[in-house]
Design an enzyme around this catalytic site. Structure first.
Site, PDB file in Angstrom:
ATOM      1  N   SER A 145       0.950  -1.270   0.049  1.00 12.65           N
ATOM      2  CA  SER A 145      -0.164   0.079  -0.188  1.00 12.65           C
ATOM      3  C   SER A 145       0.955   1.138   0.038  1.00 12.65           C
ATOM      4  O   SER A 145       2.163   1.226   0.389  1.00 12.65           O
ATOM      5  CB  SER A 145      -0.833   0.017   1.265  1.00 12.65           C
ATOM      6  OG  SER A 145      -1.336   1.315   1.823  1.00 12.65           O
ATOM      7  N   TYR A 168      -1.158  -1.212   9.991  1.00 16.21           N
ATOM      8  CA  TYR A 168      -0.975  -1.153   8.760  1.00 16.21           C
ATOM      9  C   TYR A 168       0.226  -0.416   8.110  1.00 16.21           C
ATOM     10  O   TYR A 168       0.793  -1.132   7.239  1.00 16.21           O
ATOM     11  CB  TYR A 168      -2.222  -0.437   8.202  1.00 16.21           C
ATOM     12  CG  TYR A 168      -2.384  -0.630   6.744  1.00 16.21           C
ATOM     13  CD1 TYR A 168      -2.966  -1.828   6.523  1.00 16.21           C
ATOM     14  CD2 TYR A 168      -2.518   0.189   5.875  1.00 16.21           C
ATOM     15  CE1 TYR A 168      -3.540  -2.188   4.904  1.00 16.21           C
ATOM     16  CE2 TYR A 168      -2.824  -0.302   4.379  1.00 16.21           C
ATOM     17  CZ  TYR A 168      -3.284  -1.349   4.129  1.00 16.21           C
ATOM     18  OH  TYR A 168      -3.712  -1.626   2.646  1.00 16.21           O
TER      19      TYR A 168
HETATM   20  N1  LIG Z   1      -9.083  -1.476  -0.428  1.00  9.03           N
HETATM   21  C1  LIG Z   1      -8.024  -0.660  -0.259  1.00  9.03           C
HETATM   22  O1  LIG Z   1      -8.276   0.626  -0.287  1.00  9.03           O
HETATM   23  C2  LIG Z   1      -6.485  -0.981  -0.439  1.00  9.03           C
HETATM   24  C3  LIG Z   1      -5.702  -0.152  -0.766  1.00  9.03           C
HETATM   25  C4  LIG Z   1      -4.325  -0.222  -0.704  1.00  9.03           C
HETATM   26  C5  LIG Z   1      -3.859  -1.701  -0.670  1.00  9.03           C
HETATM   27  N2  LIG Z   1      -4.785  -2.695  -0.435  1.00  9.03           N
HETATM   28  C6  LIG Z   1      -4.422  -3.877  -0.053  1.00  9.03           C
HETATM   29  O2  LIG Z   1      -4.968  -4.996  -1.105  1.00  9.03           O
HETATM   30  C7  LIG Z   1      -5.026  -6.072  -0.457  1.00  9.03           C
HETATM   31  C8  LIG Z   1      -6.610  -6.797  -0.437  1.00  9.03           C
HETATM   32  O3  LIG Z   1      -7.405  -5.485   0.187  1.00  9.03           O
HETATM   33  P1  LIG Z   1      -9.118  -5.685  -0.056  1.00  9.03           P
HETATM   34  O4  LIG Z   1      -9.477  -4.223  -0.010  1.00  9.03           O
HETATM   35  O5  LIG Z   1      -9.432  -6.551  -1.078  1.00  9.03           O
HETATM   36  O6  LIG Z   1      -9.268  -6.501   1.517  1.00  9.03           O
HETATM   37  P2  LIG Z   1     -10.813  -7.285   1.806  1.00  9.03           P
HETATM   38  O7  LIG Z   1     -10.787  -7.365   3.203  1.00  9.03           O
HETATM   39  O8  LIG Z   1     -11.924  -6.724   0.932  1.00  9.03           O
HETATM   40  O9  LIG Z   1     -10.460  -8.603   0.997  1.00  9.03           O
HETATM   41  C9  LIG Z   1      -9.625  -9.429   1.540  1.00  9.03           C
HETATM   42  C10 LIG Z   1      -9.885 -11.067   1.655  1.00  9.03           C
HETATM   43  O10 LIG Z   1      -8.885 -11.593   2.300  1.00  9.03           O
HETATM   44  C11 LIG Z   1      -9.160 -12.782   3.062  1.00  9.03           C
HETATM   45  N3  LIG Z   1      -8.619 -13.283   4.065  1.00  9.03           N
HETATM   46  C12 LIG Z   1      -8.516 -12.697   5.334  1.00  9.03           C
HETATM   47  N4  LIG Z   1      -7.916 -13.480   6.149  1.00  9.03           N
HETATM   48  C13 LIG Z   1      -7.374 -14.433   5.301  1.00  9.03           C
HETATM   49  C14 LIG Z   1      -6.671 -15.513   5.563  1.00  9.03           C
HETATM   50  N5  LIG Z   1      -6.019 -15.590   7.125  1.00  9.03           N
HETATM   51  N6  LIG Z   1      -6.107 -16.537   4.741  1.00  9.03           N
HETATM   52  C15 LIG Z   1      -6.872 -16.185   3.525  1.00  9.03           C
HETATM   53  N7  LIG Z   1      -7.557 -15.201   2.970  1.00  9.03           N
HETATM   54  C16 LIG Z   1      -7.781 -14.514   4.105  1.00  9.03           C
HETATM   55  C17 LIG Z   1     -10.670 -12.117   3.278  1.00  9.03           C
HETATM   56  O11 LIG Z   1     -11.650 -13.258   3.404  1.00  9.03           O
HETATM   57  C18 LIG Z   1     -11.100 -11.282   2.057  1.00  9.03           C
HETATM   58  O12 LIG Z   1     -11.655 -12.190   1.089  1.00  9.03           O
HETATM   59  C19 LIG Z   1      -4.702  -5.998   1.009  1.00  9.03           C
HETATM   60  O13 LIG Z   1      -3.335  -6.567   1.156  1.00  9.03           O
HETATM   61  C20 LIG Z   1      -4.599  -4.535   1.283  1.00  9.03           C
HETATM   62  O14 LIG Z   1      -3.907  -3.906   2.426  1.00  9.03           O
HETATM   63  C21 LIG Z   1      -6.127  -2.264  -0.203  1.00  9.03           C
END
Ligand SMILES: NC(=O)c1ccc[n+]([C@@H]2O[C@H](COP(=O)([O-])OP(=O)(O)OC[C@H]3O[C@@H](n4cnc5c(N)ncnc54)[C@H](O)[C@@H]3O)[C@@H](O)[C@H]2O)c1
Length: 256
Positions: A145, A168
């Site tokens: 991120s 984070y």
């Molecule tokens: N959404 C944002 O604004 C954003 C911005 C920058 C980076 N990110 C990064 O992108 C990635 C995805 O984020 P997102 O927004 O899609 O999150 P999200 O919470 O929507 O989805 C994450 C998924 O991971 C799964 N998960 C959680 N724990 C787990 C485990 N122990 N084993 C396997 N699966 C597991 C959940 O069931 C979920 O389906 C993350 O690394 C996040 O830090 C997100």
């Protein structure tokens, strides 16, 4: 770019960002393994994507914080498809009481998210890279991120219940550096490891936050999950064959 015959595992594949990546990869003809701890969402997504552009898509359960579970995922995928071209780490494990403002974060809360998230990404990278070494090639894309390298502007959260959690910042900076470490360690094994660092993704955030956040961007502001796919596709392609250990930032200029 043709993704046909590429076998790609997406951890967190049923999540907000992971689901879009799985959809795009399936549409491009890849064999997509949706790997997630949430079995209901994962199976539902697999059912929706089955047959999209003739691709093979399936759900396999995984808990990225369990070495046994990660290894079962690898073995099941290899037994069925004989190779794995890439793993995309897009899971987002959250520990106890995750997401509070710094004043309210205890030592145990802090450690619990660190364990699950850094520990989980470490395990996926380690176990897949060991399997990749056996097959002679491999590709890892880790989701970090902008907050892995950029100090938050707390002003954008003022007047909202949101914050940028301190856990984070620690987790995402560690993922960038772990990617470099792994890239160096597995350089001689033809395994590439890179990071993608997105800015904020639009998801019903309050208007006051959006106004302040978007004012710091070039033209779009908060992005949509689909805005990340071009970079994922690039890193999976031969166009990126000489790129390893790098962190690609997609944030519409927010951190500049
Ligand atoms: N959404 C944002 O604004 C954003 C911005 C920058 C980076 N990110 C990064 O992108 C990635 C995805 O984020 P997102 O927004 O899609 O999150 P999200 O919470 O929507 O989805 C994450 C998924 O991971 C799964 N998960 C959680 N724990 C787990 C485990 N122990 N084993 C396997 N699966 C597991 C959940 O069931 C979920 O389906 C993350 O690394 C996040 O830090 C997100």
């Amino acid at each position: 770019m043709d993704m046909k015959d590429k076998v790609v595992v997406v951890t967190g594949g049923a999540g907000f960002i992971g689901r879009d990546i799985c959809q795009q990869l399936a549409a491009a003809g890849a064999v997509v393994i949706i790997a997630d701890i949430n079995e209901d969402s994962g199976r539902q997504l697999a059912d929706t994507l089955k047959g999209v552009s003739g691709s093979l898509t399936e759900f396999l359960p995984v808990d990225i914080s369990s070495a046994k579970s990660v290894n079962v995922l690898i073995q099941q995928t290899l037994e069925k498809y004989s190779k794995i071209d890439a793993v995309i780490n897009a899971a987002y494990p959250r520990g106890a009481n995750y997401g509070h403002k710094l004043d309210d974060v205890t030592y145990l809360d802090f450690c619990s998210s660190i364990d699950l998230h850094i520990g989980g990404y470490f395990l996926v990278m380690k176990e897949f890279c060991l399997a990749f070494r056996q097959q002679g090639f491999g590709n890892v894309i880790n989701f970090s991120s902008i907050y892995g390298f950029h100090a938050p502007d707390f002003n954008v959260y003022e007047g909202t219940p949101m914050t940028m959690p301190v856990e984070y910042a620690a987790i995402k900076s560690a993922i960038i550096q772990l990617s470099r470490y792994f890239a160096k360690y597995f350089k001689k094994d033809s395994i590439r490891i890179n990071c993608i660092s997105p800015g904020g993704i639009l998801d019903a955030q309050p208007d006051s936050f959006l106004d302040k956040y978007n004012a710091k961007c070039m033209h779009k502001g908060m992005l949509d999950p689909v805005d990340l796919y071009g970079t994922v596709r690039f890193l999976l392609s031969d166009g990126a064959i000489h790129i390893t250990g790098q962190n690609l930032v997609i944030d519409d200029g927010f951190t500049l």
